[in-house]
Design a protein around this motif. Structure first.
Motif, mmCIF file in Angstrom:
data_model
loop_
_atom_site.group_PDB
_atom_site.id
_atom_site.type_symbol
_atom_site.label_atom_id
_atom_site.label_comp_id
_atom_site.label_asym_id
_atom_site.label_seq_id
_atom_site.Cartn_x
_atom_site.Cartn_y
_atom_site.Cartn_z
ATOM 1 N N UNK A 155 -3.668 3.050 -2.219
ATOM 2 C CA UNK A 155 -4.251 3.307 -0.906
ATOM 3 C C UNK A 155 -5.720 3.711 -1.044
ATOM 4 N N UNK A 156 -6.005 4.559 -2.040
ATOM 5 C CA UNK A 156 -7.381 5.022 -2.227
ATOM 6 C C UNK A 156 -8.312 3.877 -2.590
ATOM 7 N N UNK A 157 -7.856 2.970 -3.468
ATOM 8 C CA UNK A 157 -8.748 1.891 -3.880
ATOM 9 C C UNK A 157 -8.952 0.861 -2.768
ATOM 10 N N UNK A 177 4.301 6.711 -1.670
ATOM 11 C CA UNK A 177 3.985 7.373 -0.400
ATOM 12 C C UNK A 177 5.240 7.461 0.456
ATOM 13 N N UNK A 178 5.879 6.319 0.689
ATOM 14 C CA UNK A 178 7.171 6.267 1.368
ATOM 15 C C UNK A 178 8.222 6.075 0.289
ATOM 16 N N UNK A 179 9.065 7.078 0.087
ATOM 17 C CA UNK A 179 10.043 6.986 -0.991
ATOM 18 C C UNK A 179 11.176 6.038 -0.603
ATOM 19 N N UNK A 180 12.088 5.826 -1.520
ATOM 20 C CA UNK A 180 13.135 4.821 -1.306
ATOM 21 C C UNK A 180 14.001 5.142 -0.084
ATOM 22 N N UNK A 236 2.999 -1.245 -5.163
ATOM 23 C CA UNK A 236 2.279 -1.267 -6.441
ATOM 24 C C UNK A 236 1.282 -0.117 -6.520
ATOM 25 N N UNK A 237 1.066 0.444 -7.721
ATOM 26 C CA UNK A 237 0.059 1.504 -7.877
ATOM 27 C C UNK A 237 -1.360 0.944 -7.879
ATOM 28 N N UNK A 258 0.846 -1.206 0.000
ATOM 29 C CA UNK A 258 0.000 0.000 0.000
ATOM 30 C C UNK A 258 0.879 1.253 0.000
ATOM 31 N N UNK A 259 1.708 1.396 -1.039
ATOM 32 C CA UNK A 259 2.712 2.454 -1.037
ATOM 33 C C UNK A 259 2.558 3.439 -2.196
#
Length: 281
Positions: free
Chosen positions: A87-89, A219-222, A245-246, A81-82
């Motif tokens: 996250x929205x879906x 959302x949380x970068x590398x 995953x998007x 969930x990144x």
């Protein structure tokens, strides 16, 4: 840009090498002997300067049987969930920390190989993702130093048995069926690939675009991921982190659409090629 692959020679021996214009040049044990495996080359920093392919045995990419591009990782850490769209879906609330789960190394599977849908699952799904490979030992790495620990990148498909993922709050069973983590076809060093925020990830099922997002949408970068993960577990060169995953997974389509025998799933990321697998019963 030099792209590296792990594959079988025409004689069936495992090796690795550099891809150039549709040809693979053997840098492994059956070729120039730069390192036994691509992971060994990453661990020994043999790719800090591009190895010469002069006099290396060559074979065409077409017809080559690939191997998981870095298949011997000691740890495969996945982030859930990144992307905001995912996250929205899912309807999940904002989280203060990355969602982390583990994948077993023996679930890794190559580009081009058929992926068997587990008979125990009626909800088999795709998740196109960017994977990074650790290049230096990483333990309690601060965000500001995180990029120094990334060796390179490859495409990943985190196939998921959603029904098993939802048995409890723990996702491990749904993420570890055999052949469920396809990885490749190519690995590119961080120096060659450049700014990952400029990369675009796209997942297609039978040619239909299902996921399309920029890696900048994490959302949380590398650096945040490496800082968090390396705090609770030391990471070694060759370890893999799969970054999320998007939106657009099959579970949250209206109505849900899960994978069926004969489906072809492709994950394409800028510079990293197309990771393609066919689903079979």
């Amino acid at each position: 840009m030099t792209r590296y692959a792990s594959y079988l020679t025409p004689a069936g021996a495992p090796t690795w090498g550099a891809e150039k214009d549709g040809t693979l040049f053997d840098l492994g044990p059956s070729g120039l002997g730069v390192a036994p495996t691509l992971r060994d080359a990453i661990v020994s920093d043999a790719l800090s300067s591009t190895p010469s392919t002069a006099n290396a045995p060559a074979q065409a990419v077409d017809g080559t049987r690939f191997l998981p591009v870095v298949g011997e990782a000691a740890k495969v850490i996945c982030i859930g969930v990144n992307y905001k769209t995912h996250q929205a879906e899912t309807g999940r609330a904002d989280a203060g920390h990355p969602t982390v789960f583990t994948r077993f190394t023996d679930t890794l599977w190559p580009h081009g190989a058929d992926v068997r849908i587990p008979p125990e699952s009626a909800m088999y799904d795709y998740e196109g993702e960017l994977a990074l490979v650790i290049g230096r030992p990483a333990h309690r790495v601060p965000r500001a130093a995180a990029w120094d620990h990334v060796a390179g990148y490859a495409a990943f498909n985190d196939f998921s048995a959603r029904d098993w993922q939802r048995h409890t709050g723990q996702w491990t069973p749904g993420k570890n069926f055999p052949e469920s983590g396809t990885f490749g076809p190519y690995y590119v060093t961080a120096a060659d690939l450049g700014d990952v925020d400029e990369l675009v990830l796209e997942t297609r099922v039978n040619g239909e675009v299902r996921q399309h997002a920029g890696v900048a949408d994490l959302i949380f970068d590398i650096p945040a991921i490496i800082e968090y993960v390396s705090t609770f577990t030391p990471l070694a060169p060759g370890d893999v982190i799969v970054t999320g995953t998007p939106g657009g997974v099959g579970l949250f389509r209206e109505p849900p659409e899960f994978l069926a025998p004969g489906d072809i799933v492709e994950v394409e990321i800028t510079g990293l090629g197309v990771l393609r697998n066919r689903l079979v019963a």
